[in-house]
Design a protein around this motif. Sequence first.
Motif, PDB file in Angstrom:
ATOM      1  N   ALA A 101       0.825  -1.208   0.000  1.00 38.71           N
ATOM      2  CA  ALA A 101       0.000   0.000   0.000  1.00 38.71           C
ATOM      3  C   ALA A 101       0.857   1.255   0.000  1.00 38.71           C
ATOM      4  N   ALA A 102       1.880   1.283   0.847  1.00 39.20           N
ATOM      5  CA  ALA A 102       2.748   2.458   0.923  1.00 39.20           C
ATOM      6  C   ALA A 102       3.493   2.674  -0.385  1.00 39.20           C
ATOM      7  N   GLN A 103       3.976   1.596  -0.983  1.00 42.07           N
ATOM      8  CA  GLN A 103       4.696   1.706  -2.254  1.00 42.07           C
ATOM      9  C   GLN A 103       3.784   2.243  -3.350  1.00 42.07           C
ATOM     10  N   GLU A 104       2.539   1.769  -3.370  1.00 38.87           N
ATOM     11  CA  GLU A 104       1.603   2.217  -4.397  1.00 38.87           C
ATOM     12  C   GLU A 104       1.200   3.676  -4.183  1.00 38.87           C
ATOM     13  N   LEU A 105       0.951   4.061  -2.936  1.00 34.73           N
ATOM     14  CA  LEU A 105       0.526   5.430  -2.652  1.00 34.73           C
ATOM     15  C   LEU A 105       1.626   6.443  -2.929  1.00 34.73           C
ATOM     16  N   ALA A 106       2.866   5.986  -2.997  1.00 33.14           N
ATOM     17  CA  ALA A 106       3.975   6.893  -3.316  1.00 33.14           C
ATOM     18  C   ALA A 106       3.982   7.271  -4.792  1.00 33.14           C
ATOM     19  N   ARG A 107       3.175   6.583  -5.593  1.00 30.92           N
ATOM     20  CA  ARG A 107       3.079   6.892  -7.020  1.00 30.92           C
ATOM     21  C   ARG A 107       1.911   7.844  -7.230  1.00 30.92           C
ATOM     22  N   PRO A 108       2.158   9.054  -7.738  1.00 32.14           N
ATOM     23  CA  PRO A 108       1.096  10.058  -7.860  1.00 32.14           C
ATOM     24  C   PRO A 108      -0.136   9.577  -8.624  1.00 32.14           C
ATOM     25  N   ALA A 109       0.067   8.836  -9.712  1.00 33.66           N
ATOM     26  CA  ALA A 109      -1.076   8.384 -10.510  1.00 33.66           C
ATOM     27  C   ALA A 109      -1.953   7.419  -9.714  1.00 33.66           C
ATOM     28  N   VAL A 110      -1.314   6.524  -8.956  1.00 27.63           N
ATOM     29  CA  VAL A 110      -2.078   5.577  -8.144  1.00 27.63           C
ATOM     30  C   VAL A 110      -2.791   6.306  -7.018  1.00 27.63           C
ATOM     31  N   ARG A 111      -2.085   7.233  -6.401  1.00 25.11           N
ATOM     32  CA  ARG A 111      -2.683   7.992  -5.304  1.00 25.11           C
ATOM     33  C   ARG A 111      -3.946   8.730  -5.774  1.00 25.11           C
ATOM     34  N   GLU A 112      -3.894   9.265  -6.976  1.00 24.92           N
ATOM     35  CA  GLU A 112      -5.051   9.978  -7.504  1.00 24.92           C
ATOM     36  C   GLU A 112      -6.212   9.024  -7.764  1.00 24.92           C
ATOM     37  N   ARG A 113      -5.912   7.819  -8.243  1.00 19.15           N
ATOM     38  CA  ARG A 113      -6.972   6.839  -8.477  1.00 19.15           C
ATOM     39  C   ARG A 113      -7.607   6.406  -7.156  1.00 19.15           C
ATOM     40  N   VAL A 114      -6.785   6.194  -6.154  1.00 17.89           N
ATOM     41  CA  VAL A 114      -7.319   5.805  -4.846  1.00 17.89           C
ATOM     42  C   VAL A 114      -8.179   6.924  -4.274  1.00 17.89           C
ATOM     43  N   ARG A 115      -7.742   8.155  -4.472  1.00 19.94           N
ATOM     44  CA  ARG A 115      -8.542   9.295  -4.004  1.00 19.94           C
ATOM     45  C   ARG A 115      -9.908   9.312  -4.712  1.00 19.94           C
ATOM     46  N   ALA A 116      -9.896   9.113  -6.029  1.00 19.65           N
ATOM     47  CA  ALA A 116     -11.152   9.088  -6.790  1.00 19.65           C
ATOM     48  C   ALA A 116     -12.045   7.930  -6.321  1.00 19.65           C
ATOM     49  N   TYR A 117     -11.424   6.802  -6.027  1.00 12.44           N
ATOM     50  CA  TYR A 117     -12.149   5.624  -5.539  1.00 12.44           C
ATOM     51  C   TYR A 117     -12.836   5.924  -4.205  1.00 12.44           C
ATOM     52  N   GLU A 118     -12.096   6.477  -3.284  1.00 15.65           N
ATOM     53  CA  GLU A 118     -12.663   6.767  -1.971  1.00 15.65           C
ATOM     54  C   GLU A 118     -13.731   7.850  -2.043  1.00 15.65           C
ATOM     55  N   ASP A 119     -13.508   8.854  -2.876  1.00 17.54           N
ATOM     56  CA  ASP A 119     -14.507   9.915  -3.039  1.00 17.54           C
ATOM     57  C   ASP A 119     -15.807   9.354  -3.631  1.00 17.54           C
ATOM     58  N   LEU A 120     -15.666   8.468  -4.624  1.00 15.50           N
ATOM     59  CA  LEU A 120     -16.833   7.858  -5.257  1.00 15.50           C
ATOM     60  C   LEU A 120     -17.661   7.085  -4.233  1.00 15.50           C
ATOM     61  N   LEU A 121     -16.998   6.297  -3.409  1.00 16.88           N
ATOM     62  CA  LEU A 121     -17.730   5.480  -2.442  1.00 16.88           C
ATOM     63  C   LEU A 121     -18.302   6.324  -1.310  1.00 16.88           C
ATOM     64  N   ALA A 122     -17.613   7.416  -0.984  1.00 20.65           N
ATOM     65  CA  ALA A 122     -18.147   8.323   0.037  1.00 20.65           C
ATOM     66  C   ALA A 122     -19.472   8.924  -0.426  1.00 20.65           C
ATOM     67  N   GLU A 123     -19.572   9.208  -1.723  1.00 19.11           N
ATOM     68  CA  GLU A 123     -20.823   9.744  -2.271  1.00 19.11           C
ATOM     69  C   GLU A 123     -21.975   8.757  -2.115  1.00 19.11           C
ATOM     70  N   HIS A 124     -21.639   7.463  -2.147  1.00 18.30           N
ATOM     71  CA  HIS A 124     -22.672   6.433  -2.028  1.00 18.30           C
ATOM     72  C   HIS A 124     -22.827   5.934  -0.595  1.00 18.30           C
ATOM     73  N   GLY A 125     -22.016   6.462   0.324  1.00 17.10           N
ATOM     74  CA  GLY A 125     -22.088   6.036   1.715  1.00 17.10           C
ATOM     75  C   GLY A 125     -21.640   4.603   1.925  1.00 17.10           C
ATOM     76  N   LEU A 126     -20.648   4.158   1.131  1.00 10.27           N
ATOM     77  CA  LEU A 126     -20.186   2.775   1.188  1.00 10.27           C
ATOM     78  C   LEU A 126     -18.768   2.692   1.735  1.00 10.27           C
ATOM     79  N   ASP A 127     -18.469   1.558   2.376  1.00  7.69           N
ATOM     80  CA  ASP A 127     -17.137   1.309   2.911  1.00  7.69           C
ATOM     81  C   ASP A 127     -16.217   0.810   1.802  1.00  7.69           C
ATOM     82  N   ALA A 128     -15.021   1.382   1.721  1.00  7.97           N
ATOM     83  CA  ALA A 128     -14.104   1.059   0.615  1.00  7.97           C
ATOM     84  C   ALA A 128     -13.716  -0.415   0.606  1.00  7.97           C
ATOM     85  N   GLY A 129     -13.342  -0.948   1.758  1.00  7.38           N
ATOM     86  CA  GLY A 129     -12.925  -2.341   1.801  1.00  7.38           C
ATOM     87  C   GLY A 129     -14.045  -3.295   1.449  1.00  7.38           C
ATOM     88  N   GLU A 130     -15.239  -3.021   1.907  1.00  7.95           N
ATOM     89  CA  GLU A 130     -16.375  -3.893   1.612  1.00  7.95           C
ATOM     90  C   GLU A 130     -16.720  -3.865   0.131  1.00  7.95           C
TER      91      GLU A 130
END
Length: 335
Positions: free
Chosen positions: A246-275
């Motif tokens: 996880a740390a290695q991937e988050l150090a890559r700007p492109a991956v970090r941006e995708r993870v941010r978009a992923y978490e933002d998307l699920l926050a809009e739906h009120g869903l847990d990321a891991g689930e």
Amino acid sequence: MKYTQLGRTGLKVSRLVLGTMNFGPQTDEATSHAIMDTALDAGVNFFDTANTYGGGPSTSKGRTEEILGSWFAKGGGRRDKTVLATKVYGNTNDDNSPAWPNHDKLSALNIRRSVDASLKRLGTDRIDLYQFHHIDRNTPVDEIWQAVDVLVQQGKVLYVGSSNFPGWKIAQANEAAARRGSYGLVSEQCLYNLAERSAELEVIPAAQEYGLGVIPWSPLHGGLLGGALRKEREGGGGERTSAGRAAQELARPAVRERVRAYEDLLAEHGLDAGEVALAWLLTRPGVTGPIVGPRTEEQLASALRAVGLTLSEELLASLDEVFPGPGAAPEAFAW
């Protein structure tokens, strides 16, 4: 709990697989037993381990199998209710020094030795699914199947699966098994999740073609898909997101941006990321069920909720936009 057949077999397994890698090094025996009891009570009947699991600062490789064995010994139908999967291949020396000759990989001698050692640690007379943890480039495939056929005849092993096999090796192994009249591989355990979808190119199509159930490992990609950025902001990321994949991937700007978009998307739906990451895998063709490796009962509870989670077609399409797959082979890399 929902159930499905394991590949082309008649074996019914839960759509969630309890991974036990943390039992011993991260989770003590009493807590491990409690997690297994909770999982079994919830209907999870598919438990995965390996002969090398358990090595840590104060524990030895093989300790995880011993913890499962002591849990089975409590009785109450625990063993008969459990579809037990373990693995063979790795060096079981705790200091990772070179193995004694024939004490690793997939020679007939090591397979026989390793099965007996695992059965002793597990306190059982059979392994329901015996998995090759990696390919062995030096052992002829016919030798491997000869050893397996003997174990099946002896009743020590019921089914055989692979782990980390490329598509061509799945084909080679099952074609060789067919020539011998052996049943062949019935499952493939591979790295597969929203952030790592290369298995879709050839591994999963090969598994489907030969009737193997796909068992994804690291469904949260080392914690990357489990709300890593939110935990980072809250200062509660823990070891999984502060180190390792996880740390290695988050150090890559492109991956970090995708993870941010992923978490933002699920926050809009009120869903847990891991689930959602687990529920997404349950929608994928060929997938039997992802392996979850809880260190606590709370983590297991979250994984159990994912089985009952329904993802809309709209959300699935949005997830594909955030984490696009590689496409089908050979079209993905050829004209």
